[in-house]
Design a protein around this motif. Sequence first.
Motif, short mmCIF file in Angstrom:
data_model
loop_
_atom_site.label_atom_id
_atom_site.label_comp_id
_atom_site.label_asym_id
_atom_site.label_seq_id
_atom_site.Cartn_x
_atom_site.Cartn_y
_atom_site.Cartn_z
N VAL A 195 0.86 -1.22 0.18
CA VAL A 195 0.02 0.10 0.03
C VAL A 195 0.87 1.27 -0.23
CG1 VAL A 195 -1.84 -1.10 1.18
CG2 VAL A 195 -0.10 0.25 2.60
N SER A 233 4.92 8.14 7.13
CA SER A 233 4.02 8.95 7.14
C SER A 233 2.66 9.11 6.27
CB SER A 233 4.93 10.48 6.48
OG SER A 233 5.03 10.24 5.37
N PHE A 235 -0.58 6.84 6.12
CA PHE A 235 -1.08 5.79 6.88
C PHE A 235 -1.41 4.49 6.10
CE2 PHE A 235 -4.75 3.09 8.18
CZ PHE A 235 -4.65 3.17 9.61
N PHE A 240 0.75 0.92 11.44
CA PHE A 240 1.36 2.06 10.93
C PHE A 240 2.16 2.72 11.70
CE2 PHE A 240 0.38 6.62 10.65
CZ PHE A 240 1.12 7.12 9.73
N TYR C 70 -10.07 6.53 15.06
CA TYR C 70 -9.72 8.17 14.40
C TYR C 70 -10.27 8.22 12.97
CZ TYR C 70 -6.27 6.91 10.65
OH TYR C 70 -5.90 6.65 9.33
N THR C 135 -11.07 1.59 8.92
CA THR C 135 -9.78 1.77 9.55
C THR C 135 -8.88 2.50 8.41
OG1 THR C 135 -8.93 -0.22 9.09
CG2 THR C 135 -10.31 0.08 11.32
N SER C 136 -9.07 3.17 7.56
CA SER C 136 -8.26 3.82 6.63
C SER C 136 -8.27 5.26 6.61
CB SER C 136 -8.54 3.06 5.36
OG SER C 136 -9.71 3.16 5.03
N TRP C 139 -9.81 9.83 4.78
CA TRP C 139 -9.44 10.03 3.43
C TRP C 139 -9.75 8.66 2.59
CZ3 TRP C 139 -3.84 11.80 3.78
CH2 TRP C 139 -3.57 12.83 4.51
N TYR C 141 -7.90 6.30 1.40
CA TYR C 141 -6.71 6.26 0.47
C TYR C 141 -6.72 4.66 0.08
CZ TYR C 141 -4.51 11.01 0.24
OH TYR C 141 -4.25 12.29 0.07
N PRO C 142 -6.78 4.49 -1.20
CA PRO C 142 -6.46 3.01 -1.48
C PRO C 142 -4.88 3.11 -1.85
CG PRO C 142 -7.45 4.34 -3.40
CD PRO C 142 -7.52 5.20 -2.42
N PRO C 143 -4.46 1.79 -1.63
CA PRO C 143 -5.00 0.56 -1.70
C PRO C 143 -5.30 0.11 -0.02
CG PRO C 143 -2.95 0.48 -2.63
CD PRO C 143 -3.01 2.10 -1.89
N VAL C 144 -4.88 1.03 0.80
CA VAL C 144 -5.08 0.35 2.22
C VAL C 144 -6.52 0.19 2.45
CG1 VAL C 144 -4.94 2.55 3.70
CG2 VAL C 144 -4.02 0.45 4.60
N VAL C 243 -2.91 7.22 -6.81
CA VAL C 243 -3.17 8.65 -6.89
C VAL C 243 -4.15 9.23 -7.13
CG1 VAL C 243 -1.72 10.68 -7.38
CG2 VAL C 243 -0.62 8.47 -6.45
N GLN C 246 -6.73 10.23 -5.03
CA GLN C 246 -6.48 11.12 -4.25
C GLN C 246 -6.92 12.69 -4.86
OE1 GLN C 246 -2.23 11.39 -3.00
NE2 GLN C 246 -2.43 8.98 -2.39
N PHE C 248 -9.46 12.82 -6.90
CA PHE C 248 -10.95 12.86 -6.72
C PHE C 248 -11.19 13.55 -5.34
CE2 PHE C 248 -11.40 9.35 -10.28
CZ PHE C 248 -11.91 10.39 -11.14
N ASN C 382 1.34 15.45 6.52
CA ASN C 382 0.96 14.20 7.36
C ASN C 382 1.57 14.05 8.64
OD1 ASN C 382 -0.91 13.01 5.62
ND2 ASN C 382 0.88 11.83 4.49
N ARG C 452 -2.15 10.12 12.79
CA ARG C 452 -2.82 8.92 12.81
C ARG C 452 -2.23 7.86 13.56
NH1 ARG C 452 -4.95 9.73 6.67
NH2 ARG C 452 -6.71 10.92 7.24
#
Lengths: 312, 200, 556
Positions: A195, A233, A235, A240, C70, C135-136, C139, C141-144, C243, C246, C248, C382, C452
Amino acid sequence: MTSSTPRGPGPIALAALAVWIGLLALISVWMAGASLRWLPVQASNAAPLVDGLFSFETGVGTFVFLGVISVMAWVMLVHRAEKYDESDAEPIEGNTRLEVIWTAIPFVLVMAIAWYAIQINTELGVLGPMEHIHLRSPQEQQGGYPGDRLPAEQVEVVARQWSWEFRYPGEHVSSTELHLELDRPVTFRLVSEDVLHGFFIPAFRLKQDVIPGRAIDFSLTPTRLGRYRLRDSQFSGTWFAANQADVVVETAEDHAAWLKQAAAAPLQRGLSVAADEYADRQTNPHGGWPTVVPAPPPQVNAPGSSSLPHDA
Amino acid sequence: MSSTPVPPASPSGAYGEGQHANHNLTGFIIFLCSESVIFLAFFSGYALLRLSALDWLPAGVDGLEWRMPLINTVVLVSSSFTMVVAEHFKGKGKIWLFRGFWLLTMAMGAYFLYGQAVEWSGLTFGFTSGTFGGTFYLLTGFHGLHVLTGILLMGLMLVKSFVPGNYAGGEEGVIATSLFWHFVDVIWIILFVLLYVWRA
Amino acid sequence: MTSTALSPEPPASWRRYFGFSTDAKVIGIQYIVVAFFFFLVGGLLAMIMRGELITPEADLVDRTVYNGLYTMHGTIMLFLFIFPVLNGLNNLLIPTMIGAPDMAFPRLNTAAFWLVPVFGILLIASFFVPSGPATSGWWSYPPVSLQNPLGHLINGEFLWVLAVALSGVSSIMGAVNFVTTILRMRAPGMGFFRMPVFCWTALAAQTLQLIGLPALTGGAVMLLLDLSVGTSFYRPEGGGDPVLYQHFFWFYSHPAVYVIILPVFGIFSELFPVYSRKPLFGYVYVCLASFIIVGLGLIVWVHHMFPSGVTQWMRNLFMVTTMLIAVPTGVKVFAWLGTMWNGKIRLTTPMLFCMGGLFNFVFAGITGIMLATVPIDIHVSNTYFVVGHFHYVIYGAAVMGVFAAIYHWFPKFTGRMPYEGLGKLHFLLTFVGANLNFLPMHPLGLMGMPRRVSSYDPEFAFWNVLASLGAFLLGVSIIPFLLNMISSWARGPRATHNPWNAIGLEWLLPSPPAEDNFGEHVPTVISRPYGYGTGEPLVEHQAEIERALTLQEANR
């Protein structure tokens, strides 16, 4: 408190105002200096440039902030309505000249800051962290040892859920602690196996997201001996927060010695807090939701340590 | 209505612009503008993915067949004109001619959907075939959903045309539906260019 | 249409707050009450997080739980607190301020409101699915965000995307309604440059919603498809680009900040004149600045992605556009200072909240300029510096502004006066709590503490303890507010039609107003708003209207 008669300020009021502005300017200059102490030690050639810019903006920002607050404090103290005074104030609906001035001043100010920042950006680009992004083609990933396809001086940084692995292809060394030579430019090749991660070394003031499917070239020059923290930095999931590694900046001799020692060492289990905690979680569950299983710790020549005291 | 506490404010106080006016068309146009941004997002996503792809076409696929979609395009674009004709007859009070052309527009829309279905069933790739497959089905599917919505709206308007006196003073629903239909058409033209005309 | 404003408290009146009312004033209060329910939920999550962060180790809750907390804190506070509470204010204020009987589409309004509890429950329900909530992060964000450890179709992330999409539908319905109402239903004589600034800012903010939200919706649809049916828009292994999401996400979510802060600018612009007894300084410039912010706000989103791998020229370009936003914003700040200058300041509870909000906002503006500066952003993005910055904006400025608005317009819509003592206590606790909570985040970020995280290096402990204490103080600060609202609504002193001696159409209505506001008797506006001290009436026959209202109040 007679300085605000509608006829315009008298000489004493103007002098008081000048003194006050001078005082604010002094405080701002002091803050600009103090702001450097809020940041970690400067350990790369980028750090002084970033810190200089930050200090400058702290100074300007302090002045603007205190100026606005002064006006607010003044009106609260001086222009308060008397108790039981129900009347209105003198109706002033605006002033075009003032509007133009306070549109122009912020405009000039922020454009100056932007211009300064673009200069720094260009300089930083020349110095190193101008990243080059390539798409990683699938064939490349199937290649053998990275040494076969990378320039010898490049350090490959592999980010995983949740460990960092550093490969020195020239020396056939891999580790979970990043060792760098003092004052020698280094180019990283940042890749992620799963990721998004963030390659962030606060003491270097540099940060770059590591994006799966891309290989990003990223260069910098360490300028101070010591041990620093590399923190993830961006997530990246359950562990993490624990996805950190140490960065050791050492002299050329020490670095050569370390590489030599590491090259001779057998492959062993690298550091991964996530793997340790996950194992503990299996035997000794204490709540929580299902998680992605951590990747096995990388097999490396030099695991290093993450419990030694660090400078930043 | 019981008496409100406020006294008659002025002789012209009963103005109350919002009281009886119908704002549906204003609201609908605002909605359409907003809706177009979704397509804009999908178009830009498609373009970005396509421009940055190493291998855009999945293995075993060498581009899209364009003849059948071109016929589809012609049908859909012409349906905008039949719709204008229908509205023209409504304006002249010739309600049966309006219904006829309106029905023709609906039929052309339905033909487009049929053509789309035929095309989909003949394709050798699915929506999981990389970003090529994903964006193709997303764009055409999302647009197809809009075509279907347009046909349903037209059907509703057709039924409403049988309510006596409903279209006497002009009908905002018809205007809104026709705006929507032209919008769907324009989107398709862009889509056609992006998907079929744009060659590597 | 039955108006019951004259009769004392019709017996069934409280029940309408629990049903499908189409009255904008009822819906407004429904929005605000529901929003504050979720505010308490989100605040509770925040306090558990700050409890975890009071020590460096991950010890209070499991790491997965922290990540869920969070994520849900951010999502709830944005989509279930701040947007609904602002929509509540829009519902209360827009029709009354422009003299409309209701919103343009009352039933659409009802539907938009009732979607809020629906997706709220959906989101809260994700705590109880086997895989836990998303839990991501907000935001996502993929792929997480696409990782789905249990492989269930119904998982936390799935419910999260669904909830966000429904929130988008609700917001679009609201935005179409607000914009149409403002454009088409203004009182006679109320040209655009006689419209209260709150309506200008609401119009600006809702325009941003209409342009931005569809982009997020499009991005979220693709995320959902990736998550649930196996497409690969964002999956690198299928050729997708993480990305892209991000872009969008931030194309909407940066303007979303202006959707939040613009109405708060509107509140400041309404309240500073009232409590300074002076006209708003440079009214026209303040109005236009909102739309300049809209234009610029749409072309700054990449500043959230400076370290994500964007090219140097893009970094420089978006830095310049971001910095330009300081100009119209500065115009507004200076206009408020100009309004207060030489005024007759009254430090009532709403005024205190406005001044506190302005204080925090100026601070946030300065850290905002720092964040726009690419080299500094590269270091602090971040990190907790960003967290500190946006909490100063959202809590320090926006939530303070919302409190100011609630205290200011409470008498109008409930017919009761809030208690000043409790209000001032609430202000003091909020102001101290917010600064104690969010100021320490800046040094933490500068030192390099990522946001985070559920655990951190021991050198960050000092500032984290301070921040946690501030968070608990903020938790306490809500108690006097709730006490004040409940007790003053139930048995507070009766409010007159214009307790603050303010100028505006809404203050020419009885407190609380009749269901259709002015009904057939909409007054004709004859001057600019905020004519404090000018002696000019706002509307035709103003004296008669006020005399009738006063007479009526004397008789009740």
